[in-house]
Design a protein around this motif. Sequence first.
Motif, PDB file in Angstrom:
ATOM      1  N   CYS A 178     -34.980  -8.991  -8.976  1.00 51.09           N
ATOM      2  CA  CYS A 178     -36.357  -8.386  -8.699  1.00 51.09           C
ATOM      3  C   CYS A 178     -37.264  -9.162  -9.342  1.00 51.09           C
ATOM      4  O   CYS A 178     -37.124  -9.444 -10.430  1.00 51.09           O
ATOM      5  CB  CYS A 178     -36.246  -6.854  -9.346  1.00 51.09           C
ATOM      6  SG  CYS A 178     -35.142  -5.706  -8.857  1.00 51.09           S
ATOM      7  N   PRO A 179     -38.467  -9.418  -8.630  1.00 59.34           N
ATOM      8  CA  PRO A 179     -39.625 -10.129  -9.355  1.00 59.34           C
ATOM      9  C   PRO A 179     -40.213  -9.450 -10.333  1.00 59.34           C
ATOM     10  O   PRO A 179     -40.284  -8.040 -10.303  1.00 59.34           O
ATOM     11  CB  PRO A 179     -40.605 -10.491  -8.193  1.00 59.34           C
ATOM     12  CG  PRO A 179     -40.383  -9.358  -7.243  1.00 59.34           C
ATOM     13  CD  PRO A 179     -38.992  -9.195  -7.371  1.00 59.34           C
ATOM     14  N   ARG A 180     -40.785  -9.978 -11.492  1.00 57.51           N
ATOM     15  CA  ARG A 180     -41.627  -9.225 -12.473  1.00 57.51           C
ATOM     16  C   ARG A 180     -42.779  -8.846 -12.001  1.00 57.51           C
ATOM     17  O   ARG A 180     -43.321  -9.248 -10.873  1.00 57.51           O
ATOM     18  CB  ARG A 180     -41.658  -9.969 -13.833  1.00 57.51           C
ATOM     19  CG  ARG A 180     -40.111 -10.092 -14.371  1.00 57.51           C
ATOM     20  CD  ARG A 180     -40.066 -10.683 -15.772  1.00 57.51           C
ATOM     21  NE  ARG A 180     -38.722 -10.811 -16.312  1.00 57.51           N
ATOM     22  CZ  ARG A 180     -38.584 -11.240 -17.500  1.00 57.51           C
ATOM     23  NH1 ARG A 180     -39.355 -11.476 -18.386  1.00 57.51           N
ATOM     24  NH2 ARG A 180     -37.390 -11.317 -17.874  1.00 57.51           N
ATOM     25  N   ALA A 181     -43.553  -8.239 -12.762  1.00 52.86           N
ATOM     26  CA  ALA A 181     -44.799  -7.645 -12.220  1.00 52.86           C
ATOM     27  C   ALA A 181     -45.633  -8.499 -11.862  1.00 52.86           C
ATOM     28  O   ALA A 181     -46.257  -8.361 -10.388  1.00 52.86           O
ATOM     29  CB  ALA A 181     -45.380  -6.794 -13.434  1.00 52.86           C
ATOM     30  N   ALA A 182     -46.012  -9.545 -12.346  1.00 53.06           N
ATOM     31  CA  ALA A 182     -47.055 -10.540 -11.903  1.00 53.06           C
ATOM     32  C   ALA A 182     -46.478 -11.056 -10.285  1.00 53.06           C
ATOM     33  O   ALA A 182     -47.513 -11.339  -9.505  1.00 53.06           O
ATOM     34  CB  ALA A 182     -47.376 -11.749 -12.729  1.00 53.06           C
ATOM     35  N   VAL A 183     -45.301 -11.600 -10.513  1.00 52.89           N
ATOM     36  CA  VAL A 183     -44.695 -12.275  -9.235  1.00 52.89           C
ATOM     37  C   VAL A 183     -44.997 -11.270  -8.114  1.00 52.89           C
ATOM     38  O   VAL A 183     -44.994 -11.619  -6.658  1.00 52.89           O
ATOM     39  CB  VAL A 183     -43.476 -12.709  -9.400  1.00 52.89           C
ATOM     40  CG1 VAL A 183     -42.941 -13.301  -8.076  1.00 52.89           C
ATOM     41  CG2 VAL A 183     -43.518 -14.085 -10.439  1.00 52.89           C
ATOM     42  N   HIS A 184     -44.461 -10.075  -8.359  1.00 48.91           N
ATOM     43  CA  HIS A 184     -44.525  -8.978  -7.464  1.00 48.91           C
ATOM     44  C   HIS A 184     -45.896  -8.753  -6.819  1.00 48.91           C
ATOM     45  O   HIS A 184     -45.907  -8.396  -5.487  1.00 48.91           O
ATOM     46  CB  HIS A 184     -44.164  -7.719  -8.016  1.00 48.91           C
ATOM     47  CG  HIS A 184     -43.995  -6.594  -6.907  1.00 48.91           C
ATOM     48  ND1 HIS A 184     -43.021  -6.236  -6.065  1.00 48.91           N
ATOM     49  CD2 HIS A 184     -44.584  -5.337  -6.957  1.00 48.91           C
ATOM     50  CE1 HIS A 184     -43.330  -5.325  -5.217  1.00 48.91           C
ATOM     51  NE2 HIS A 184     -44.465  -4.494  -5.577  1.00 48.91           N
ATOM     52  N   ALA A 185     -46.766  -8.725  -7.573  1.00 45.31           N
ATOM     53  CA  ALA A 185     -48.392  -8.561  -7.138  1.00 45.31           C
ATOM     54  C   ALA A 185     -48.674  -9.914  -6.243  1.00 45.31           C
ATOM     55  O   ALA A 185     -49.269  -9.681  -5.105  1.00 45.31           O
ATOM     56  CB  ALA A 185     -49.178  -8.431  -8.341  1.00 45.31           C
ATOM     57  N   LEU A 186     -48.330 -10.804  -6.677  1.00 44.53           N
ATOM     58  CA  LEU A 186     -48.547 -12.326  -5.869  1.00 44.53           C
ATOM     59  C   LEU A 186     -47.828 -12.279  -4.550  1.00 44.53           C
ATOM     60  O   LEU A 186     -48.563 -12.574  -3.443  1.00 44.53           O
ATOM     61  CB  LEU A 186     -47.901 -13.327  -6.663  1.00 44.53           C
ATOM     62  CG  LEU A 186     -48.240 -14.747  -6.092  1.00 44.53           C
ATOM     63  CD1 LEU A 186     -48.449 -15.773  -6.960  1.00 44.53           C
ATOM     64  CD2 LEU A 186     -46.952 -15.340  -5.238  1.00 44.53           C
ATOM     65  N   ASP A 187     -46.513 -11.726  -4.325  1.00 43.47           N
ATOM     66  CA  ASP A 187     -45.879 -11.457  -3.068  1.00 43.47           C
ATOM     67  C   ASP A 187     -46.723 -10.412  -2.146  1.00 43.47           C
ATOM     68  O   ASP A 187     -46.590 -10.959  -0.955  1.00 43.47           O
ATOM     69  CB  ASP A 187     -44.423 -10.965  -3.390  1.00 43.47           C
ATOM     70  CG  ASP A 187     -43.821 -11.835  -3.836  1.00 43.47           C
ATOM     71  OD1 ASP A 187     -44.125 -13.131  -4.059  1.00 43.47           O
ATOM     72  OD2 ASP A 187     -42.549 -11.595  -4.563  1.00 43.47           O
ATOM     73  N   GLN A 188     -47.136  -9.438  -2.756  1.00 41.95           N
ATOM     74  CA  GLN A 188     -47.903  -8.758  -2.062  1.00 41.95           C
ATOM     75  C   GLN A 188     -49.178  -9.137  -1.329  1.00 41.95           C
ATOM     76  O   GLN A 188     -49.662  -9.089  -0.145  1.00 41.95           O
ATOM     77  CB  GLN A 188     -48.274  -7.352  -2.704  1.00 41.95           C
ATOM     78  CG  GLN A 188     -47.228  -6.294  -3.146  1.00 41.95           C
ATOM     79  CD  GLN A 188     -46.354  -5.983  -2.137  1.00 41.95           C
ATOM     80  OE1 GLN A 188     -46.834  -5.495  -1.196  1.00 41.95           O
ATOM     81  NE2 GLN A 188     -45.278  -6.047  -2.430  1.00 41.95           N
ATOM     82  N   ALA A 189     -49.724 -10.055  -2.266  1.00 41.66           N
ATOM     83  CA  ALA A 189     -51.063 -10.879  -1.755  1.00 41.66           C
ATOM     84  C   ALA A 189     -50.599 -11.972  -0.628  1.00 41.66           C
ATOM     85  O   ALA A 189     -51.400 -12.297   0.131  1.00 41.66           O
ATOM     86  CB  ALA A 189     -51.620 -11.387  -2.789  1.00 41.66           C
ATOM     87  N   TRP A 190     -49.368 -12.719  -0.879  1.00 41.50           N
ATOM     88  CA  TRP A 190     -48.877 -13.375  -0.039  1.00 41.50           C
ATOM     89  C   TRP A 190     -48.713 -13.081   1.483  1.00 41.50           C
ATOM     90  O   TRP A 190     -49.107 -13.600   2.509  1.00 41.50           O
ATOM     91  CB  TRP A 190     -47.771 -14.140  -0.418  1.00 41.50           C
ATOM     92  CG  TRP A 190     -46.862 -15.218   0.163  1.00 41.50           C
ATOM     93  CD1 TRP A 190     -45.761 -14.806   1.168  1.00 41.50           C
ATOM     94  CD2 TRP A 190     -47.446 -16.413   0.748  1.00 41.50           C
ATOM     95  NE1 TRP A 190     -45.182 -15.741   1.660  1.00 41.50           N
ATOM     96  CE2 TRP A 190     -46.383 -16.772   1.570  1.00 41.50           C
ATOM     97  CE3 TRP A 190     -48.382 -17.311   0.319  1.00 41.50           C
ATOM     98  CZ2 TRP A 190     -46.218 -17.951   2.115  1.00 41.50           C
ATOM     99  CZ3 TRP A 190     -48.306 -18.482   0.882  1.00 41.50           C
ATOM    100  CH2 TRP A 190     -47.253 -18.871   1.848  1.00 41.50           C
TER     101      TRP A 190
END
Length: 292
Positions: A18-30
Amino acid sequence: EIKECDWSSDVCSSDLLCPRAAVHALDQAWRNVYPQQKPKLVTIQLDTDAMWDDAAPWLEFLASSPMAWHSFDVMDDLVMAVEAIAELGLDLALLEPMLARGRALLDINLQASGYEGELPWVAGPNRAALRILAHNVFRDCHAASRIPAARKRFLDNAKHLLHLNPADNHGVRAELSRVLLEDGEAQAALDLCSAYPDDLLCETSMNRILALYRLGRSGDALGALAALPHSRHLLVQTLLAKRAKAPARSSSARMADGGKVEAWEYRDSHLELWQRDGALEWLREVWRTIER
């Protein structure tokens, strides 16, 4: 450069990457700027280059978001995007560095988590990282016969992928068992093939027989040969044929268990292995008895 950082991925729920919070948010933006399309089932490539029709938004996103290069989801998409371009030189310039980075990123995240267990393919969040690793495996497999370094990478990455995903949804065991037999590692090939009894892949059952013969266990090899289902008989007959002609192919031909395409492909890639140490002549002799 890849460095450990507090916004990397972690292993949660014991077997989920699982990605941590910052990468998870980045994935959503991607996902808002990149046309999302993942391969169907366990294929590792896309049959489209539509992501390049309007590439400016996601290229600008990459330029302004260096953290994106630490996301498995982003790296997975980029590998397939680069692979979709059939341009000379891109393999060395872009694809190989991306694949190497993806494998290194996986290693760092697992080490940072202290995790040594499995990451099954059935869990959706694991698929981007596993697909990158499978990309590495099959790419090096194609080069293994002519590039020693690629052969070593193939062996290392294939074993690593099987450790993470023992179900082997990508069928790596077929090529790995062949390469192990080529390298004289009959016991390792036997151990690998024996881990998948009643396998749908013909390479597993046939290479198990060959490994048993190579280990001097001709009685066990004969028993395994006699136990082959009738659907595999065409495969043995094709392997033993003095001459064999490549059959006509269709998109579904390889999927047919015991079909002509499957039999031809096995013969084409394994005949030389069977010709070593008298294995093919042994097979010819005992097969007459089994047929009778």
